[in-house]
Scaffold this active site. Structure first.
Site, short mmCIF file in Angstrom:
data_model
loop_
_atom_site.label_atom_id
_atom_site.label_comp_id
_atom_site.label_asym_id
_atom_site.label_seq_id
_atom_site.Cartn_x
_atom_site.Cartn_y
_atom_site.Cartn_z
N GLN A 10 -17.54 -33.97 -2.92
CA GLN A 10 -16.07 -34.00 -2.93
C GLN A 10 -15.53 -32.81 -2.14
O GLN A 10 -16.06 -31.71 -2.20
CB GLN A 10 -15.55 -33.96 -4.37
CG GLN A 10 -14.06 -34.20 -4.49
CD GLN A 10 -13.64 -34.49 -5.92
OE1 GLN A 10 -14.46 -34.88 -6.74
NE2 GLN A 10 -12.37 -34.30 -6.22
N SER A 91 -23.33 -32.27 -5.78
CA SER A 91 -22.51 -32.71 -6.92
C SER A 91 -22.30 -34.21 -6.91
O SER A 91 -23.21 -34.98 -7.21
CB SER A 91 -21.18 -31.94 -6.91
OG SER A 91 -20.40 -32.27 -8.02
N LEU A 92 -21.11 -34.67 -6.53
CA LEU A 92 -20.82 -36.09 -6.41
C LEU A 92 -21.88 -36.81 -5.59
O LEU A 92 -22.27 -37.95 -5.90
CB LEU A 92 -19.45 -36.28 -5.74
CG LEU A 92 -19.08 -37.69 -5.29
CD1 LEU A 92 -18.89 -38.60 -6.50
CD2 LEU A 92 -17.84 -37.67 -4.42
N ARG A 116 -16.75 -41.51 -14.34
CA ARG A 116 -16.84 -40.05 -14.14
C ARG A 116 -15.60 -39.53 -13.43
O ARG A 116 -15.03 -38.50 -13.82
CB ARG A 116 -18.09 -39.74 -13.32
CG ARG A 116 -18.28 -38.26 -12.96
CD ARG A 116 -19.48 -38.13 -12.01
NE ARG A 116 -19.90 -36.76 -11.75
CZ ARG A 116 -19.52 -36.03 -10.70
NH1 ARG A 116 -18.64 -36.54 -9.83
NH2 ARG A 116 -19.99 -34.80 -10.53
N HIS A 201 -17.66 -27.95 -12.17
CA HIS A 201 -18.90 -27.27 -12.55
C HIS A 201 -18.65 -25.99 -13.33
O HIS A 201 -19.30 -24.96 -13.13
CB HIS A 201 -19.78 -27.01 -11.31
CG HIS A 201 -20.13 -28.27 -10.60
ND1 HIS A 201 -21.03 -29.19 -11.11
CD2 HIS A 201 -19.64 -28.82 -9.46
CE1 HIS A 201 -21.08 -30.23 -10.30
NE2 HIS A 201 -20.27 -30.03 -9.31
N GLN A 249 -24.34 -31.78 -15.54
CA GLN A 249 -24.02 -31.41 -14.16
C GLN A 249 -22.56 -30.98 -13.99
O GLN A 249 -22.25 -30.06 -13.24
CB GLN A 249 -24.33 -32.59 -13.23
CG GLN A 249 -24.10 -32.34 -11.76
CD GLN A 249 -23.28 -33.45 -11.13
OE1 GLN A 249 -22.25 -33.83 -11.65
NE2 GLN A 249 -23.75 -33.97 -10.02
#
Length: 311
Positions: A10, A91-92, A116, A201, A249
């Site tokens: 992202q 991440s994503l 999510r 995060h 995560q």
């Protein structure tokens, strides 16, 4: 040629992303239309961003994963003997990687991803968060300054260990502001506020983590063969730890550099290829594993150049 795949996270989105592939490739277009059937969003409309849809987490996440996954499947079609050493996403981008590797059935994975994105949007709307990139700084020094800026009510900490040259801090906006001032006072000159709508995060997303835990409980995980490296652990996902790792995560720091080093040391790709919008991971790769060439593929011209290189 063995390749390592890097999947965009992202923040890499841009207006018009994926639309050149959508116009030029019937196969890519068919994949996007298939993903549309699983999504609550109109993906081509999100790509075009005419009404600033890509400013919202709930829209950005399915858009980036759809583009990245369709691009990977296009590459699989065009290079019949495609040899993938391993994958890592930021991440994503882990969802793009896990879907590409086959850890989830496509519809299941896309629906999990949309959940999510919605959970994270709710958390981002509830607490005013902020993030800032910190360049060329000692991680221990940055962590200590974040502890000084944290109070009982307001948290700030390291959220992303992106490369040897970049960290990202995140937390409540006021706490991040205090940390930025302390960092500059300590002689760390390059601290850059990021345009995000949440402190990803960090513990600010603990409600997302709780909801993901519940959602993942009934989500089927399939067997897969291509290694996918976790940002959270720095090691490959396994069927045993995947659900817990994905739930954790969103509240734990990402360790992209550590994971990329693991991928390259253990699976020896000859080339690293970033699939999806942006060039961020290519830049991190060049700072982290300097001996392996890295290229980004975010438009049709770059894709054609990659195909020519690999054939």
């Amino acid at each position: 040629m063995k390749i390592g795949i890097l999947f965009s996270g992202q923040g890499a989105q841009f207006t018009g992303m994926g639309m050149d592939f959508y116009k030029e490739s019937e196969f890519f277009r068919s994949q996007i239309e298939k993903f549309n059937s699983y999504s609550e969003r109109n993906l081509p409309e999100l790509f075009q961003n005419q009404h600033h849809e890509l400013e919202q987490t709930r829209n950005v996440q399915p858009a980036i994963v759809a583009m990245s996954l369709a691009l990977f499947r296009l590459l699989q079609q065009d290079i019949q003997q495609l040899e993938v050493a391993g994958m890592i996403g930021l991440s994503l981008g882990e969802y793009s990687a896990l879907l590409a590797a086959g850890a989830f059935e496509t519809g299941t994975g896309m629906q999990l991803l949309q959940a999510r994105a919605d959970y994270m949007q709710e958390d981002a709307d509830r607490v005013l968060g902020a993030m800032a990139a910190v360049m060329k700084a000692d991680p221990q020094k940055v962590a200590e300054i974040c502890r000084q800026a944290t109070t009982k009510e307001q948290f700030v900490g390291i959220a992303n260990y992106n490369s040897p040259k970049q960290l990202v801090i995140g937390g409540e906006k006021a706490a991040v502001g205090r940390a930025v001032e302390l960092l500059k006072a300590a002689g760390i000159k390059r601290v850059i506020p990021l345009k995000v709508n949440g402190a990803f995060h960090t513990p600010l997303f603990k409600e997302t983590s709780r909801k993901l835990t519940e959602n993942l409980h009934n989500t089927a995980v399939l067997a897969w063969t291509i290694p996918v490296i976790s940002n959270t652990t720095g090691k490959p996902f396994t069927r045993v730890d995947l659900k817990n790792t994905l739930a954790q995560q969103v509240i734990k720091p990402t360790h992209f550099a550590e994971g990329l080093n693991y991928l390259c040391a253990n699976y020896q790709p000859d080339l690293l290829v970033e699939l999806g919008p942006g060039k961020t991971l290519t830049r991190f790769a060049k700072q982290t594993v300097t001996e392996i060439p890295a290229v980004s593929v975010e438009n049709w011209q770059q894709y054609q150049q990659l195909i020519a290189q690999m054939k």
